[in-house]
Design an enzyme around this catalytic site. Sequence first.
Site, PDB file in Angstrom:
ATOM      1  N   SER A 140      -0.319  85.127  75.094  1.00 37.77           N
ATOM      2  CA  SER A 140      -0.025  83.815  75.666  1.00 37.77           C
ATOM      3  C   SER A 140       0.882  82.965  74.782  1.00 37.77           C
ATOM      4  O   SER A 140       1.561  82.072  75.290  1.00 37.77           O
ATOM      5  CB  SER A 140      -1.316  83.062  75.993  1.00 37.77           C
TER       6      SER A 140
ATOM      7  N   HIS B  53      -0.175  78.169  71.355  1.00 35.19           N
ATOM      8  CA  HIS B  53       0.514  77.825  72.595  1.00 35.19           C
ATOM      9  C   HIS B  53       1.626  76.809  72.350  1.00 35.19           C
ATOM     10  O   HIS B  53       2.756  76.978  72.814  1.00 35.19           O
ATOM     11  CB  HIS B  53      -0.487  77.267  73.601  1.00 35.19           C
TER      12      HIS B  53
END
Length: 216
Positions: free
Chosen positions: A126, A181
């Site tokens: 991610s 992230h």
Amino acid sequence: MPPDAEAPPPPEPRLARLRAAPATSGLLAALAAAFLASLVHPELVQRFAKVDARVRAGEWWRLFTASFLHGGLLHVGVNAYALYAIGPTVERLYGRVRFLLVFLLGGALGFAASTAFVRQPSLGASAGLFALLGVLLGFAVRERRRLDPSSRRAMMREILTVAGLNLGLGLMVPFVDNAAHLGGFAGGLLLGVVLRPRSARRAPAAQLPPPATPRA
């Protein structure tokens, strides 16, 4: 539907979408292979995940290899679907090599941010996926004079909505690494501003993943 109305175009077949994006397909295969390998050899997770002390000790390659490891079937499944949804768009805009560069370098920057701010081990694609979102936002900024204004606004709104929802949900789930992230998104945004798209033609609207919670 009125008789004179035009029928909507049929959705792009899934296999055709992947055939047109060989780098995305290859990356999906690599994620699946790494996951299966980690099931057979669980020690691979400890050897190649982002572990703060090991990265600081000089094992910098973990910043890259952590993107290929996942903590379970749901984890790899969510990230694989997100890659399938967004990868072909980025690959079409930037080509195979730059697409992979964004994923790998953006993911590494994400895990570098995780190393700086998060002490717990971290892994998952991610960080690289957020880099792909960031590069699309950078594309919208760089190519603002070529894009239709309404399409550009819709593209930016969707990118920021997906990123914001994932970051917001990450704040409510303790094991989600939002530092990775944010680092990946910032790295992708920078690359999107710097890298030149492979075509000057008007780009289609980005096809983005739904607001899921891929964890790094």
